[in-house]
Design a protein around this motif. Structure first.
Motif, PDB file in Angstrom:
ATOM      1  N   UNK A   1      28.014  49.517  44.363  1.00  9.63           N
ATOM      2  CA  UNK A   1      27.370  49.878  43.098  1.00  9.63           C
ATOM      3  C   UNK A   1      26.968  48.656  42.276  1.00  9.63           C
ATOM      4  N   UNK A   2      27.177  47.447  42.815  1.00 10.54           N
ATOM      5  CA  UNK A   2      26.822  46.219  42.113  1.00 10.54           C
ATOM      6  C   UNK A   2      27.977  45.572  41.382  1.00 10.54           C
ATOM      7  N   UNK A   3      29.144  46.202  41.387  1.00  9.41           N
ATOM      8  CA  UNK A   3      30.308  45.613  40.723  1.00  9.41           C
ATOM      9  C   UNK A   3      31.006  44.625  41.662  1.00  9.41           C
ATOM     10  N   UNK A   4      32.000  43.931  41.109  1.00  9.19           N
ATOM     11  CA  UNK A   4      32.743  42.924  41.876  1.00  9.19           C
ATOM     12  C   UNK A   4      34.222  43.067  41.577  1.00  9.19           C
ATOM     13  N   UNK A   5      35.046  43.067  42.633  1.00 11.44           N
ATOM     14  CA  UNK A   5      36.491  43.236  42.501  1.00 11.44           C
ATOM     15  C   UNK A   5      37.203  42.052  43.135  1.00 11.44           C
ATOM     16  N   UNK A   6      38.115  41.442  42.385  1.00  8.88           N
ATOM     17  CA  UNK A   6      38.982  40.378  42.884  1.00  8.88           C
ATOM     18  C   UNK A   6      40.429  40.815  42.711  1.00  8.88           C
ATOM     19  N   UNK A   7      41.273  40.597  43.707  1.00  6.71           N
ATOM     20  CA  UNK A   7      42.695  40.882  43.583  1.00  6.71           C
ATOM     21  C   UNK A   7      43.475  39.895  44.434  1.00  6.71           C
ATOM     22  N   UNK A   8      44.634  39.476  43.921  1.00 12.46           N
ATOM     23  CA  UNK A   8      45.466  38.553  44.684  1.00 12.46           C
ATOM     24  C   UNK A   8      46.928  38.785  44.345  1.00 12.46           C
ATOM     25  N   UNK A   9      47.783  38.325  45.252  1.00  8.74           N
ATOM     26  CA  UNK A   9      49.211  38.282  44.974  1.00  8.74           C
ATOM     27  C   UNK A   9      49.816  37.091  45.705  1.00  8.74           C
ATOM     28  N   UNK A  10      50.813  36.471  45.085  1.00  6.13           N
ATOM     29  CA  UNK A  10      51.607  35.434  45.718  1.00  6.13           C
ATOM     30  C   UNK A  10      52.923  36.056  46.133  1.00  6.13           C
ATOM     31  N   UNK A  11      53.313  35.857  47.412  1.00  7.36           N
ATOM     32  CA  UNK A  11      54.447  36.548  48.005  1.00  7.36           C
ATOM     33  C   UNK A  11      55.692  35.669  48.071  1.00  7.36           C
ATOM     34  N   UNK A  12      56.837  36.297  47.773  1.00  2.80           N
ATOM     35  CA  UNK A  12      58.134  35.680  48.041  1.00  2.80           C
ATOM     36  C   UNK A  12      58.432  35.767  49.545  1.00  2.80           C
ATOM     37  N   UNK A  13      59.448  35.052  50.032  1.00  5.19           N
ATOM     38  CA  UNK A  13      59.786  35.143  51.458  1.00  5.19           C
ATOM     39  C   UNK A  13      60.109  36.556  51.931  1.00  5.19           C
ATOM     40  N   UNK A  14      60.597  37.428  51.026  1.00  7.06           N
ATOM     41  CA  UNK A  14      60.917  38.792  51.444  1.00  7.06           C
ATOM     42  C   UNK A  14      59.705  39.721  51.366  1.00  7.06           C
ATOM     43  N   UNK A  15      58.545  39.196  51.024  1.00  2.54           N
ATOM     44  CA  UNK A  15      57.327  39.993  50.993  1.00  2.54           C
ATOM     45  C   UNK A  15      56.999  40.620  49.661  1.00  2.54           C
ATOM     46  N   UNK A  16      57.900  40.546  48.682  1.00  7.75           N
ATOM     47  CA  UNK A  16      57.607  41.108  47.369  1.00  7.75           C
ATOM     48  C   UNK A  16      56.687  40.176  46.587  1.00  7.75           C
ATOM     49  N   UNK A  17      56.031  40.733  45.585  1.00 10.37           N
ATOM     50  CA  UNK A  17      55.055  39.964  44.809  1.00 10.37           C
ATOM     51  C   UNK A  17      55.756  39.131  43.742  1.00 10.37           C
ATOM     52  N   UNK A  18      55.552  37.822  43.797  1.00 14.78           N
ATOM     53  CA  UNK A  18      56.033  36.929  42.741  1.00 14.78           C
ATOM     54  C   UNK A  18      55.069  36.932  41.564  1.00 14.78           C
ATOM     55  N   UNK A  19      53.772  36.978  41.873  1.00  9.55           N
ATOM     56  CA  UNK A  19      52.732  36.965  40.839  1.00  9.55           C
ATOM     57  C   UNK A  19      51.511  37.680  41.401  1.00  9.55           C
TER      58      UNK A  19
END
Length: 286
Positions: A251-269
């Motif tokens: 539709x012309x929009x733009x999506x950015x997403x990120x995550x930084x992972x801890x060693x156990x796979x959970x999201x730190x940020x």
């Protein structure tokens, strides 16, 4: 769309914590509240530890049916301040490195081709076989190049290497304004304010150019996304990896997403943004 994990980035950044320069003395180190200024900030920031210009997209040919992509491509130019040989006058001292990755996915044939290049840079030379501009985007490693035209802001990129098995000569034409990620281009990557970068994107780029594959050259067109990011310290000590996606939505929009992972796979940020086709920008909190 671009999506991926970045083990190369983790490897680059891990040893640099101990070599960080005094932040107040370094104008290239990201600072909260520093306004990005263009065209200067399209160029290289050799005072920062790491930097990249990252273009990905899809391509069609005249024989591609409908709107289906025939190829995917990725071209990334990196700059790395090594922290080595700062006091040596020799021109071969590896104070800065320029390197690049290029990849092509042939969807019809089900194959993936890739190549890379690496060279020293003195941190000052602008123009030449191995160089990066300090005033606008112009990065070169021989016949691998990415340059932004002052008039109209289009990016020209060229990957010309017989050993790569493919060649690209593409123009990436902006169709939308710059997207400043995070807080007006200051993008936090962890619980400490030092874990941040300056970062902007150019989504929904119109692509035209030529593709050489298996000795055959043909015209191509498509869509792409370009990121430019630089930082002194991105990954916090608790992070083991980084997942990222950038999507040109139909539709012309733009999506950015990120995550930084801890060693156990959970999201730190985590974070990201969404900009509608009409320009409404939403910045995601952690």
């Amino acid at each position: 769309m671009r999506i991926g994990r970045r083990p190369w980035l983790l490897a680059l950044l891990t040893p640099w914590r101990a070599m960080a320069a005094p932040i107040d003395a370094n104008p290239d180190v990201p600072r909260r509240g520093r306004p990005l200024a263009f065209p200067r900030d399209h160029g290289a920031h050799p005072g920062a530890r790491t930097e990249w210009w990252y273009a990905t997209g899809w391509l069609q040919t005249d024989r591609t049916p409908g709107d289906a992509p025939a190829f995917g491509f990725q071209i990334t130019f990196f700059r790395s301040r090594t922290g080595l040989a700062a006091d040596l006058p020799g021109r071969l001292a590896p104070r800065q490195l320029l390197f690049a990755h290029a990849a092509l996915t042939d969807l019809g044939a089900g194959r993936h081709l890739h190549a890379q290049r690496l060279a020293r840079w003195d941190g000052r030379t602008q123009g030449g076989a191995v160089a990066a501009s300090l005033t606008d985007t112009a990065v070169a490693l021989g016949r691998w190049q990415l340059t932004r035209a002052a008039a109209g802001g289009a990016y020209d990129t060229r990957i010309d290497d017989a050993n790569a098995g493919f060649g690209l000569a593409l123009q990436l034409q902006p169709t939308q304004p710059l997207l400043l990620q995070g807080e007006a281009g200051w993008s936090r990557k962890g619980p400490d304010v030092a874990d941040a970068s300056h970062y902007y994107s150019l989504p929904q780029l119109q692509v035209n150019g030529r593709l050489r594959l298996a000795g055959h050259e043909q015209a191509v067109q498509g869509r792409a996304w370009l990121d430019h990011e630089w930082s002194e310290q991105v990954l916090p000590a608790q992070a083991q990896g980084w997942d990222w996606i950038g999507m040109n939505v139909s539709d012309g929009s733009a999506l950015t997403a990120f995550r930084l992972r801890r060693p156990d796979g959970t999201a730190l940020w985590a974070g990201g943004s969404h900009r509608s086709a009409e320009g409404r920008l939403t910045i995601f909190a952690a």
